[in-house]
Design an enzyme around this catalytic site. Structure first.
Site, PDB file in Angstrom:
ATOM      1  N   GLU A  46      41.016  34.716  38.688  1.00 38.66           N
ATOM      2  CA  GLU A  46      40.090  35.960  38.479  1.00 38.66           C
ATOM      3  C   GLU A  46      39.621  36.471  39.729  1.00 38.66           C
ATOM      4  O   GLU A  46      39.194  36.048  40.588  1.00 38.66           O
ATOM      5  CB  GLU A  46      39.210  35.770  37.300  1.00 38.66           C
ATOM      6  CG  GLU A  46      39.836  35.613  35.997  1.00 38.66           C
ATOM      7  CD  GLU A  46      39.804  34.353  35.626  1.00 38.66           C
ATOM      8  OE1 GLU A  46      40.437  33.872  34.436  1.00 38.66           O
ATOM      9  OE2 GLU A  46      39.292  33.379  36.213  1.00 38.66           O
ATOM     10  N   THR A  47      39.433  38.138  39.676  1.00 39.58           N
ATOM     11  CA  THR A  47      38.568  38.786  40.659  1.00 39.58           C
ATOM     12  C   THR A  47      37.924  39.539  39.856  1.00 39.58           C
ATOM     13  O   THR A  47      38.479  40.350  38.925  1.00 39.58           O
ATOM     14  CB  THR A  47      39.636  39.748  41.417  1.00 39.58           C
ATOM     15  OG1 THR A  47      40.700  38.694  42.176  1.00 39.58           O
ATOM     16  CG2 THR A  47      39.097  40.575  42.478  1.00 39.58           C
TER      17      THR A  47
END
Length: 274
Positions: A46-47
């Site tokens: 995830e970002t």
């Protein structure tokens, strides 16, 4: 345009032993396409992108992206984003994060952060055909599964309880078409109550997540409701990947489940986006 950036490690007090997260601390003006492209480039699970809140009750808003899609909620991005946000903001007590799943409360206990587990979007028994498919994908028999349930709080988790932590660690999964979380108990007197593993399909392969906040949240709700766990307890995750994720679970008198962990900053600087 230069934007402040951190890469943090979540659910560990020791750098590079948890689950990494990329955090862009100023996402204003970026399109969804630009955010998704950057998340695809980081290639982390995830970002996140921090934005001004739209709710007066929230301290900030966050958008959460995998390399291929946006999520309404995820656990380690919630704690990691809050840790990064706090590096530039004084906020004693409870922090309120706005995300696609609504408003999420986050509290501080020393260096540890905990989020209030969101309600399950889907729960209840797993269809026999799906259970058989998941067991086969994990390389085990249906008879090796003690119990199974939907434990979906956004990502779509199906939870399987095996007979022991050793049985969880012995898994060598093949092809899976669903997000599945597997849990097994350690013997009494062990430092951790459960071993957890999380698997999901990606680009035709089965990928294992190092440490998963959303899964541990829904697992706790399920295990507590069935009397298989008592709080507080600590779950271990990432062992099979050479990580040492530690997820701390607790429950308030009102039934709220809190999912906590340490977060450390590993990279800090700026990134060029837009």
């Amino acid at each position: 345009m230069k934007r402040p950036f951190q890469q943090v490690d979540v659910f560990t007090a020791e750098p590079y032993r948890g689950n990494p997260l990329a955090v862009v601390l100023d996402g204003e003006g970026l399109s969804t396409e630009q955010m998704q492209r950057f998340a695809h480039w980081t290639n982390l699970s995830e970002t996140t992108f921090v934005l001004p809140p739209t709710s007066r009750e929230a301290d900030y808003r966050v958008r959460i992206f995998t390399p291929t899609l946006e999520l309404p909620f995820a656990g380690h991005p919630t704690l990691g984003t809050c840790h990064a946000w706090l590096s530039g903001n004084e906020r004693p007590g409870t922090i309120v994060q706005e995300c696609g799943a609504g408003l999420i409360q986050i509290r501080q206990d020393g260096s540890r952060l905990s989020f209030a587990a969101p309600p399950l979007l889907r729960e209840g028994p797993v269809e026999a055909s799906l259970l058989s498919e998941l067991a086969g994908g994990l390389g085990i028999g249906v008879e090796d599964v003690v119990d199974a349930a939907w434990a979906d709080n956004g990502p779509g988790w199906v939870a399987l309880l095996l007979r022991s932590a050793d049985a969880v660690l012995a898994l060598d999964p093949g092809e899976l078409r669903h997000d599945v979380g597997v849990v097994g108990a350690y013997p009494g007197g062990s430092p951790y109550a459960f071993e957890v593993r999380a698997f999901f399909p990606k680009d035709g392969q089965t990928v294992e997540d190092p440490v998963t906040g959303s899964l541990n949240a829904s697992l706790a709700q399920w295990l507590l409701s069935t009397g298989r766990a008592a709080t507080p307890y600590t779950a271990s995750q990432g062992t099979a990947l050479g990580r040492a994720g530690r997820v701390h679970l607790d429950r308030d008198a009102d039934g709220t489940v809190w999912v906590g962990g340490d977060v450390v900053t590993c990279v800090e600087g700026t990134v060029h986006i837009g």
